[in-house]
Motif scaffolding. Structure first.
Motif, PDB file in Angstrom:
ATOM      1  N   ASN A  32       0.845  -1.111   0.150  1.00 15.15           N
ATOM      2  CA  ASN A  32       0.010   0.127   0.056  1.00 15.15           C
ATOM      3  C   ASN A  32       0.945   1.195  -0.051  1.00 15.15           C
ATOM      4  OD1 ASN A  32      -2.286  -1.415  -0.100  1.00 15.15           O
ATOM      5  ND2 ASN A  32      -2.621  -1.557   1.956  1.00 15.15           N
ATOM      6  N   GLU A  33       2.161   1.046   0.778  1.00 10.16           N
ATOM      7  CA  GLU A  33       2.694   2.202   0.651  1.00 10.16           C
ATOM      8  C   GLU A  33       3.528   2.517  -0.815  1.00 10.16           C
ATOM      9  OE1 GLU A  33       6.983   4.044   2.746  1.00 10.16           O
ATOM     10  OE2 GLU A  33       5.965   2.434   3.615  1.00 10.16           O
ATOM     11  N   ILE A  34       3.624   1.597  -1.399  1.00 15.51           N
ATOM     12  CA  ILE A  34       4.121   1.562  -3.001  1.00 15.51           C
ATOM     13  C   ILE A  34       3.214   2.234  -3.605  1.00 15.51           C
ATOM     14  CG2 ILE A  34       5.140   0.458  -5.006  1.00 15.51           C
ATOM     15  CD1 ILE A  34       6.314  -1.669  -2.834  1.00 15.51           C
ATOM     16  N   TYR A  35       1.877   1.599  -3.573  1.00  9.64           N
ATOM     17  CA  TYR A  35       0.701   2.491  -4.251  1.00  9.64           C
ATOM     18  C   TYR A  35       0.657   3.732  -3.995  1.00  9.64           C
ATOM     19  CZ  TYR A  35      -1.264  -2.129  -5.713  1.00  9.64           C
ATOM     20  OH  TYR A  35      -1.486  -3.239  -6.420  1.00  9.64           O
ATOM     21  N   TYR A  39       1.354   6.769  -6.608  1.00 11.51           N
ATOM     22  CA  TYR A  39       0.413   7.765  -6.957  1.00 11.51           C
ATOM     23  C   TYR A  39       0.767   9.185  -6.720  1.00 11.51           C
ATOM     24  CZ  TYR A  39      -4.342   9.877  -7.053  1.00 11.51           C
ATOM     25  OH  TYR A  39      -5.313  10.562  -7.500  1.00 11.51           O
ATOM     26  N   ASP A  40       1.218   9.338  -5.522  1.00 14.20           N
ATOM     27  CA  ASP A  40       1.601  10.918  -5.176  1.00 14.20           C
ATOM     28  C   ASP A  40       2.868  11.443  -6.111  1.00 14.20           C
ATOM     29  OD1 ASP A  40      -0.181  10.459  -3.230  1.00 14.20           O
ATOM     30  OD2 ASP A  40       1.243  10.054  -1.543  1.00 14.20           O
ATOM     31  N   LEU A  41       3.699  10.719  -6.462  1.00 11.30           N
ATOM     32  CA  LEU A  41       4.734  11.282  -7.312  1.00 11.30           C
ATOM     33  C   LEU A  41       4.516  11.421  -8.675  1.00 11.30           C
ATOM     34  CD1 LEU A  41       7.888   9.094  -6.019  1.00 11.30           C
ATOM     35  CD2 LEU A  41       7.417  11.352  -5.417  1.00 11.30           C
ATOM     36  N   ALA A  42       3.401  10.747  -9.133  1.00 16.38           N
ATOM     37  CA  ALA A  42       2.925  11.185 -10.594  1.00 16.38           C
ATOM     38  C   ALA A  42       2.373  12.299 -10.729  1.00 16.38           C
ATOM     39  CB  ALA A  42       1.823   9.917 -10.666  1.00 16.38           C
ATOM     40  N   GLU A  43       2.930  12.891 -11.802  1.00 14.02           N
ATOM     41  CA  GLU A  43       2.472  14.398 -12.054  1.00 14.02           C
ATOM     42  C   GLU A  43       0.792  14.317 -12.240  1.00 14.02           C
ATOM     43  OE1 GLU A  43       3.666  12.052 -15.891  1.00 14.02           O
ATOM     44  OE2 GLU A  43       4.472  12.482 -13.936  1.00 14.02           O
ATOM     45  N   GLU A  44       0.369  15.609 -12.050  1.00 14.24           N
ATOM     46  CA  GLU A  44      -1.039  15.731 -12.051  1.00 14.24           C
ATOM     47  C   GLU A  44      -1.966  15.416 -13.355  1.00 14.24           C
ATOM     48  OE1 GLU A  44      -3.300  16.111  -9.460  1.00 14.24           O
ATOM     49  OE2 GLU A  44      -1.239  16.218  -8.210  1.00 14.24           O
ATOM     50  N   ASP A  45      -1.078  15.680 -14.484  1.00 18.26           N
ATOM     51  CA  ASP A  45      -1.600  15.671 -15.955  1.00 18.26           C
ATOM     52  C   ASP A  45      -1.104  14.183 -16.435  1.00 18.26           C
ATOM     53  OD1 ASP A  45       1.162  16.382 -16.155  1.00 18.26           O
ATOM     54  OD2 ASP A  45       0.622  17.800 -17.659  1.00 18.26           O
ATOM     55  N   ILE A  46      -0.811  13.550 -15.711  1.00 13.30           N
ATOM     56  CA  ILE A  46      -0.452  11.925 -16.315  1.00 13.30           C
ATOM     57  C   ILE A  46      -1.627  11.137 -16.971  1.00 13.30           C
ATOM     58  CG2 ILE A  46      -0.805  10.661 -14.237  1.00 13.30           C
ATOM     59  CD1 ILE A  46       1.440   8.820 -14.796  1.00 13.30           C
ATOM     60  N   PRO A  47      -1.441  10.753 -17.891  1.00  9.41           N
ATOM     61  CA  PRO A  47      -2.688  10.261 -18.722  1.00  9.41           C
ATOM     62  C   PRO A  47      -3.067   9.059 -17.844  1.00  9.41           C
ATOM     63  CG  PRO A  47      -0.998  10.455 -20.327  1.00  9.41           C
ATOM     64  CD  PRO A  47      -0.437  10.708 -18.921  1.00  9.41           C
ATOM     65  N   ASP A  78      12.526   5.500  -4.231  1.00 10.84           N
ATOM     66  CA  ASP A  78      13.497   5.377  -5.335  1.00 10.84           C
ATOM     67  C   ASP A  78      13.028   4.526  -6.424  1.00 10.84           C
ATOM     68  OD1 ASP A  78      15.319   6.872  -3.954  1.00 10.84           O
ATOM     69  OD2 ASP A  78      16.680   5.171  -3.176  1.00 10.84           O
ATOM     70  N   TRP A  79      12.323   3.218  -5.992  1.00  9.91           N
ATOM     71  CA  TRP A  79      11.620   2.656  -6.986  1.00  9.91           C
ATOM     72  C   TRP A  79      10.438   3.373  -7.605  1.00  9.91           C
ATOM     73  CZ3 TRP A  79       6.891   0.385  -8.161  1.00  9.91           C
ATOM     74  CH2 TRP A  79       6.867  -0.754  -9.004  1.00  9.91           C
ATOM     75  N   CYS A  80       9.656   3.905  -7.126  1.00 13.60           N
ATOM     76  CA  CYS A  80       8.606   4.553  -7.740  1.00 13.60           C
ATOM     77  C   CYS A  80       8.888   5.880  -8.524  1.00 13.60           C
ATOM     78  CB  CYS A  80       7.578   5.284  -6.595  1.00 13.60           C
ATOM     79  SG  CYS A  80       6.679   4.013  -5.671  1.00 13.60           S
ATOM     80  N   ARG A  81      10.024   6.467  -8.136  1.00 16.41           N
ATOM     81  CA  ARG A  81      10.677   7.392  -8.993  1.00 16.41           C
ATOM     82  C   ARG A  81      11.105   6.967 -10.341  1.00 16.41           C
ATOM     83  NH1 ARG A  81       9.141  11.798  -8.631  1.00 16.41           N
ATOM     84  NH2 ARG A  81       9.207  12.072 -10.919  1.00 16.41           N
ATOM     85  N   HIS A  82      11.824   5.656 -10.115  1.00 14.77           N
ATOM     86  CA  HIS A  82      12.486   4.992 -11.227  1.00 14.77           C
ATOM     87  C   HIS A  82      11.560   4.612 -12.299  1.00 14.77           C
ATOM     88  CE1 HIS A  82      14.807   2.105 -13.716  1.00 14.77           C
ATOM     89  NE2 HIS A  82      13.876   1.539 -13.475  1.00 14.77           N
TER      90      HIS A  82
END
Length: 93
Positions: A32-35, A39-47, A78-82
């Motif tokens: 759940n932390e990964i999810y 989600y939090d790191l994704a840009e607001e306008d990500i398709p 780090d994984w999510c950013r990658h």
């Protein structure tokens, strides 16, 4: 667009993560932390289809990894950013 993705649809409980030698709560917490981090790191306008595709990778990539319960928040970040920075490698777009 990010606002069309409901993150709560992806979150899991200890009952669904399988056998983790009595660490099912921790495994669910990490997934759940990964999810949430992705989600939090994704840009607001990500398709929307890109974000749902990336969120779909979380379960597939982590549920079978023995290191899941040992992950620290920094490792998750780090994984999510990658994944976000290299999304073309992970998505069939």
């Amino acid at each position: 667009m990010k606002e069309f993705v409901v993150i709560h649809d992806y979150l899991v409980s200890a009952e669904v993560v399988g056998d983790w030698d009595e660490q099912e709560d921790l495994a669910a917490e990490r997934i759940n932390e990964i999810y949430h981090t992705l989600y939090d790191l994704a840009e607001e306008d990500i398709p929307t289809e890109q974000l749902t595709g990336l969120l779909g990778l979380v379960w597939d990539n982590w549920i079978g990894q023995e290191t899941l319960v040992e992950l620290e928040s920094e490792d998750i970040y780090d994984w999510c950013r990658h994944v976000l920075e290299n999304r073309d490698q992970y998505l069939d777009t």
